[in-house]
Design a protein around this motif. Structure first.
Motif, PDB file in Angstrom:
ATOM      1  N   ARG A 133      -3.846   0.591  -2.675  1.00 33.24           N
ATOM      2  CA  ARG A 133      -3.749  -0.764  -1.845  1.00 33.24           C
ATOM      3  C   ARG A 133      -3.880  -2.066  -2.791  1.00 33.24           C
ATOM      4  NH1 ARG A 133      -8.697  -1.633   2.176  1.00 33.24           N
ATOM      5  NH2 ARG A 133      -9.395  -2.492   0.174  1.00 33.24           N
ATOM      6  N   SER A 174       0.970  -1.053  -0.192  1.00 30.98           N
ATOM      7  CA  SER A 174      -0.048  -0.002  -0.137  1.00 30.98           C
ATOM      8  C   SER A 174       0.945   1.446  -0.109  1.00 30.98           C
ATOM      9  CB  SER A 174      -0.893   0.135   1.226  1.00 30.98           C
ATOM     10  OG  SER A 174      -0.295   0.070   2.629  1.00 30.98           O
ATOM     11  N   ASN A 198       0.420   5.665   0.849  1.00 27.92           N
ATOM     12  CA  ASN A 198      -0.252   6.938   1.133  1.00 27.92           C
ATOM     13  C   ASN A 198       0.822   8.074   0.929  1.00 27.92           C
ATOM     14  OD1 ASN A 198      -1.649   8.929   2.055  1.00 27.92           O
ATOM     15  ND2 ASN A 198      -2.238   7.955   3.876  1.00 27.92           N
TER      16      ASN A 198
END
Length: 311
Positions: free
Chosen positions: A91, A59, A61
């Protein structure tokens, strides 16, 4: 011709010959080779790196700066957009969300989300909500940014592993042009490694991807994706690798889509890898009153695009 006339002609020829030589000059083309130290690797080692890296990153971010260019021969012009701030969430296996903010006011310029099969694109300045399947190819030449598809972004950010059940990988060596460290405008020839990922399509085997490794650091610096007809559909360049959460990852990723004529460069401002991302992060509801374009519905799409282009 009399002997005297012949002598005059010969004399004239040798007299003007030096003048002719001033009109051209011969030179040997020189291609400057890079002198950077080169590393070596085997085919197995490069394939192992691709698959290991794919397994490491589950994942991401990211806070990013987004530079966008749209247009080309089809559109008849090229437009460079002002850099904007954005966010990218990804993800595995195929979830993606990408948000762009308008400069200064920092309200949403676009919001793109996908679950791997279907996508939704909300464009607040145009009050348009585009949705459809990821595999539907319905380019809108009048609005290149509406051709954004999450799968293109996802596969560029997270280089997919090579699946031995459906793909074959081959190694070839070639030469790429790199910037001269002493003169950025000058290009130098430098050997590279290229992993060709072969996949079987409806009409036979074809080169689905080419992953280019730099010989200076043995890291992927480029990924080219082709369709089944051999046409280049995505060209991604990776640069300025840094360590994030213990993983070596590029801090700059440029994604070119030549068929749709757009180019997006993501520069990492902040990046967290392998953090927890809940399902609600990938939910995008249609805002009330938004114009909806269903790309799975050809008639709806044609009406919307025709009205938009004034036809």
């Amino acid at each position: 011709m009399s002997p005297v006339s012949k002598l005059r002609a010969i004399f004239l020829f040798f007299a003007i010959l030096p003048l002719w030589s001033c009109l051209w000059r011969n030179h040997i083309p020189v291609r400057t080779a890079s002198t950077a130290p080169l590393k070596t690797a085997t085919q197995a080692e490069l394939i192992d790196y691709i698959n290991a890296q794919a397994a490491k990153v589950q994942s991401m971010n990211a806070t990013v700066d987004i530079d966008t260019t749209v247009g080309g021969e089809k559109k008849g012009k090229v437009t460079d957009y002002q850099q904007i701030r954005g966010y990218v969430l990804a993800r595995k296996p195929e979830m993606l969300r990408m948000i762009g903010l308008l400069p200064i006011v920092r309200t949403k310029a676009f919001d793109l989300v996908s679950d791997g099969k279907e996508f939704k694109l909300w464009i607040p300045p145009k009050n348009r909500f585009v949705q459809g399947r990821n595999d539907v190819k319905t380019p809108n030449p009048q609005q290149p940014l509406e051709n954004l598809r999450p799968q293109h972004i996802y596969d560029a950010l997270l280089i997919p592993a090579i699946d031995p059940k459906t793909e074959h990988a081959l190694l070839q060596t070639d030469v790429e042009q790199v910037a001269n460290p002493k003169n950025k405008k000058e290009k130098l020839d430098q050997p590279d490694y290229e992993i060709l990922v072969i996949r079987e399509g409806e009409h036979g085997w074809y080169i689905h991807r080419k992953i280019v490794f730099s010989r200076t650091d043995l890291l992927p610096h480029r990924q080219i994706v082709n369709d089944e007809n051999g046409n280049q559909i995505t060209d991604v360049r990776y640069g300025e690798y840094k360590e994030y959460s213990g993983v070596n990852f590029p801090s700059q990723i440029e994604i070119k889509r030549p068929q749709e004529e757009y180019d997006i460069t993501l520069s990492m401002v902040k990046l967290e890898l392998n953090g927890q991302l809940s399902n609600d992060k990938f939910i995008l509801e249609k805002p009330p009153g938004a114009e909806v374009v269903h790309l799975n519905d050809a008639k709806t799409q044609v009406r919307a695009y025709s009205a938009q282009s004034g036809q």
